[in-house]
Design an enzyme around this catalytic site. Structure first.
Site, PDB file in Angstrom:
ATOM      1  N   CYS A  88     -10.631  25.217  -6.359  1.00 26.80           N
ATOM      2  CA  CYS A  88      -9.318  25.571  -6.742  1.00 26.80           C
ATOM      3  C   CYS A  88      -9.557  26.287  -8.176  1.00 26.80           C
ATOM      4  CB  CYS A  88      -8.338  24.632  -6.249  1.00 26.80           C
ATOM      5  SG  CYS A  88      -6.649  25.001  -6.538  1.00 26.80           S
ATOM      6  N   HIS A 194      -9.038  24.267  -0.726  1.00 25.27           N
ATOM      7  CA  HIS A 194      -9.350  22.849  -0.905  1.00 25.27           C
ATOM      8  C   HIS A 194     -10.401  22.470   0.335  1.00 25.27           C
ATOM      9  CE1 HIS A 194      -7.169  21.681  -4.489  1.00 25.27           C
ATOM     10  NE2 HIS A 194      -6.290  22.534  -4.126  1.00 25.27           N
ATOM     11  N   GLU A 196     -11.607  19.527   0.856  1.00 23.14           N
ATOM     12  CA  GLU A 196     -11.659  18.315   1.151  1.00 23.14           C
ATOM     13  C   GLU A 196     -10.083  17.925   1.866  1.00 23.14           C
ATOM     14  OE1 GLU A 196      -9.179  19.136  -2.879  1.00 23.14           O
ATOM     15  OE2 GLU A 196     -11.015  19.734  -1.822  1.00 23.14           O
TER      16      GLU A 196
END
Length: 214
Positions: A88, A194, A196
């Site tokens: 990001c 992202h 994650e």
């Protein structure tokens, strides 16, 4: 083998840590994953991850405020040439500069600048937030190995990375025009999305990074 996720006051640190731990465990890679704000940990890392959320200027200021961190990053990324991943705003910091709320200097590791997303469809809202499909724009990169034909990942951003060299743009998403989603150069990669938060696709991207030998 160790992975250090840099703590400089910006990023989904716990979420990123858990995702990297899970990817390493499920792939049987045996990595020690650590969140740290200590330059000495970065210097000793086999792989380094720079997360980031919020405004570019705040993230750049926060990173530069950690005594010794920029020197440690230079040593591990440019001298040792260890694999590096930005996530990001951590990816955006690789650029020369950002024009988000003024002009802010980046790390200058991948030539380009961070500019507003300007969709050609007035119905599309900014920030670009939610799931979107990656479109690969370069020859297969190890970071993107093994992804499904229609890999969807999670974004939250209002600005994008415009690379000077098109070869450094590895993937885009369509959002009223092409928007940069992945960049890469030498031993450096960065994702605007992202991983994650991107479920199975994100875990595959993280696993690919852990296996990558640039």
């Amino acid at each position: 083998m160790s992975v250090v996720i840099i703590d400089y006051g910006s990023g989904n640190l716990r979420s990123a840590e858990k995702s990297f731990e899970r990817a390493a465990r499920e792939a049987g890679l045996g990595f020690d994953v650590k969140v740290s704000d200590k330059p000495e940990d970065v210097l000793n890392a086999d792989r380094v991850v720079l997360p980031g959320v919020g405004a570019f200027g705040d993230c750049a200021k926060g990173l530069r405020s950690v005594d010794g961190m920029l020197d440690a990053l230079h040593e591990v990324v440019h001298v040792k040439a260890n694999p590096f991943m930005g996530i990001c705003v951590g990816m955006q910091l690789l650029a020369d500069r950002s024009i988000e709320h003024g002009s802010h200097e980046g790390l200058g590791w991948i030539a380009g600048e961070i500019v507003p997303i300007e969709p050609n469809d007035d119905s599309l809202k900014i920030p670009h937030m939610g799931w979107n499909e990656l479109n690969f724009t370069a020859d297969a990169h190890p970071l993107l190995n093994g992804l499904p034909a229609d890999p969807n990942v999670y974004f939250v951003h209002s600005y994008q990375f415009k690379t000077v060299d098109p070869a450094h743009q590895l993937a885009t998403v369509s959002y009223g025009g092409d928007v940069t989603a992945v960049v890469g150069k030498d031993n450096m990669v960065g994702t605007q999305f992202h991983p994650e938060k991107s479920q199975a696709v994100g875990l595959q991207v993280i696993t690919n990074f852990l296996k990558w030998k640039p």
